[in-house]
Write a protein that holds these residues in place. Structure first.
Motif, PDB file in Angstrom:
ATOM      1  N   GLN A  75       3.720  -0.956  -6.348  1.00  0.00           N
ATOM      2  CA  GLN A  75       4.654  -2.065  -6.176  1.00  0.00           C
ATOM      3  C   GLN A  75       4.699  -2.530  -4.727  1.00  0.00           C
ATOM      4  O   GLN A  75       4.674  -3.744  -4.449  1.00  0.00           O
ATOM      5  N   LYS A  76       4.754  -1.582  -3.793  1.00  0.00           N
ATOM      6  CA  LYS A  76       4.796  -1.955  -2.371  1.00  0.00           C
ATOM      7  C   LYS A  76       3.481  -2.607  -1.939  1.00  0.00           C
ATOM      8  O   LYS A  76       3.481  -3.524  -1.105  1.00  0.00           O
ATOM      9  N   THR A  77       2.378  -2.140  -2.496  1.00  0.00           N
ATOM     10  CA  THR A  77       1.083  -2.751  -2.187  1.00  0.00           C
ATOM     11  C   THR A  77       1.056  -4.208  -2.640  1.00  0.00           C
ATOM     12  O   THR A  77       0.655  -5.108  -1.886  1.00  0.00           O
ATOM     13  N   MET A  78       1.482  -4.442  -3.865  1.00  0.00           N
ATOM     14  CA  MET A  78       1.460  -5.798  -4.414  1.00  0.00           C
ATOM     15  C   MET A  78       2.478  -6.694  -3.713  1.00  0.00           C
ATOM     16  O   MET A  78       2.202  -7.873  -3.444  1.00  0.00           O
ATOM     17  N   ASP A  79       3.649  -6.157  -3.412  1.00  0.00           N
ATOM     18  CA  ASP A  79       4.671  -6.955  -2.718  1.00  0.00           C
ATOM     19  C   ASP A  79       4.213  -7.353  -1.327  1.00  0.00           C
ATOM     20  O   ASP A  79       4.524  -8.450  -0.849  1.00  0.00           O
ATOM     21  N   THR A  80       3.468  -6.454  -0.668  1.00  0.00           N
ATOM     22  CA  THR A  80       3.054  -6.710   0.718  1.00  0.00           C
ATOM     23  C   THR A  80       1.771  -7.516   0.803  1.00  0.00           C
ATOM     24  O   THR A  80       1.667  -8.475   1.584  1.00  0.00           O
ATOM     25  N   PHE A  81       0.777  -7.151   0.010  1.00  0.00           N
ATOM     26  CA  PHE A  81      -0.547  -7.757   0.136  1.00  0.00           C
ATOM     27  C   PHE A  81      -0.984  -8.564  -1.087  1.00  0.00           C
ATOM     28  O   PHE A  81      -1.957  -9.308  -1.019  1.00  0.00           O
ATOM     29  N   GLY A  82      -0.318  -8.382  -2.214  1.00  0.00           N
ATOM     30  CA  GLY A  82      -0.585  -9.207  -3.383  1.00  0.00           C
ATOM     31  C   GLY A  82      -1.803  -8.849  -4.198  1.00  0.00           C
ATOM     32  O   GLY A  82      -2.125  -9.530  -5.176  1.00  0.00           O
ATOM     33  N   ALA A  83      -2.499  -7.769  -3.824  1.00  0.00           N
ATOM     34  CA  ALA A  83      -3.709  -7.394  -4.560  1.00  0.00           C
ATOM     35  C   ALA A  83      -4.133  -5.992  -4.134  1.00  0.00           C
ATOM     36  O   ALA A  83      -3.610  -5.430  -3.166  1.00  0.00           O
ATOM     37  N   VAL A  84      -5.080  -5.426  -4.875  1.00  0.00           N
ATOM     38  CA  VAL A  84      -5.734  -4.183  -4.471  1.00  0.00           C
ATOM     39  C   VAL A  84      -7.193  -4.282  -4.909  1.00  0.00           C
ATOM     40  O   VAL A  84      -7.491  -4.632  -6.049  1.00  0.00           O
ATOM     41  N   HIS A  85      -8.104  -3.991  -3.981  1.00  0.00           N
ATOM     42  CA  HIS A  85      -9.532  -4.129  -4.256  1.00  0.00           C
ATOM     43  C   HIS A  85     -10.290  -2.803  -4.181  1.00  0.00           C
ATOM     44  O   HIS A  85     -11.236  -2.595  -4.925  1.00  0.00           O
ATOM     45  N   LEU A  86      -9.878  -1.945  -3.278  1.00  0.00           N
ATOM     46  CA  LEU A  86     -10.462  -0.612  -3.178  1.00  0.00           C
ATOM     47  C   LEU A  86      -9.358   0.417  -3.391  1.00  0.00           C
ATOM     48  O   LEU A  86      -8.317   0.352  -2.737  1.00  0.00           O
TER      49      LEU A  86
END
Length: 285
Positions: A75-86
């Motif tokens: 959730q914090k990853t998506m809230d901060t950066f909006g995506a995850v690639h690796l």
């Protein structure tokens, strides 16, 4: 996956060892980096050093054995950066002695971190990656111990064998649906990390009197051998560099130290020939 600039990397066990080296390499690739670890002071130090070097960093205190912590991480990853690639499922610990002498707490802690950490992350992050529809890659850090047969370090071995199988299944399943998510399993040999001192991060709920097994002569001798091997091992940064080469070429098995391939071959031959397991004493590099 060949382009990393401005992409988002999530790394568990990121405060030290291989995870810390992966974080440095991600920053060098100009990625946005999410550092997840349970070791607060080391995590803060990593954040300070990488931020000072110009990296875009988010830190999240994370016990990977807890599904709620992985949900918070996502959730914090998506809230901060909006995506995850690796996604690097890298956190790992070791504990216990022989299979019958190790305590239930030893088993629970190692399995929660080494195996359930990757299970939780796969269940939570893979749907996000699939929804993005972009090129992504997952690297699960197993070990040479997950490819070999031998005595001692038994809980760690079991967890890493399970993790290799989990990662193979994940690869096949994602390939079956023609997803854009690549998968690799990292199986390093001896690397200069603090893995032999993993007890420093052992949670209180697994550290009560009677929770930690007394060492046996077998485990003591093997632990000494492993500690010596780790001290002579390759650098975490070398592992990180080889891992990125594998990601670029979409290679599944990452084996930074080719010297232990003979012990892997021996195990495979024993299986195919239906022989009893052979213990090949591993050599230090």
């Amino acid at each position: 996956m060949n382009h990393f600039t401005n992409k988002v990397a999530v790394i568990t066990g990121a405060a030290s060892g291989i995870g810390r080296a992966l974080a440095t390499r991600c920053a060098e690739e100009q990625m946005k980096v999410v550092l997840a670890d349970v070791e607060v002071a080391a995590l803060q130090k990593a954040e300070q050093e990488l931020t000072a070097a110009g990296a875009n960093i988010l830190t999240v205190i994370t016990d990977v054995g807890k599904e709620s912590d992985i949900q918070t991480l996502a959730q914090k990853t998506m809230d901060t950066f909006g995506a995850v690639h690796l996604l690097f499922n890298n956190a790992g610990v070791g504990a216990g002695t022989t299979i019958w002498q190790s305590t239930l707490a030893d088993w629970q802690w190692v399995m929660n971190v080494n195996l359930w950490g990757a299970i939780h992350a796969s269940r939570i992050f893979v749907p996000l990656m699939l929804q993005q529809g972009t090129e992504c890659h997952i690297v699960n850090t197993a070990s040479r111990a997950g490819l070999e047969s031998g005595p001692g370090n038994s809980i760690y071995r079991a967890s890493k064998h399970a993790l290799v199988s989990l990662t193979e299944s994940l690869y096949h399943e994602l390939k079956t649906i023609q997803s854009k998510i690549g998968v690799s399993v990292l199986c390093p040999g001896f690397v200069r990390t603090q893995i032999c001192d993993a007890h420093r991060n052992r949670p209180a709920e697994y550290s009560k009197p009677g929770d930690i097994a007394d060492p046996s002569p077998i485990s003591t001798a093997i632990d000494q051998f492993i500690r010596s091997g780790v001290e002579q091992g390759i650098s975490p940064q070398e592992v990180a560099d080889l891992t990125f080469l594998a990601i670029r070429s979409n290679r599944f098995y990452i084996m930074p130290d080719p010297s232990y391939k003979e012990t892997v071959r021996q195990r495979m031959e024993d299986i195919l020939n239906q022989n009893n397991p052979t213990f090949v004493i591993p050599s230090h590099i």
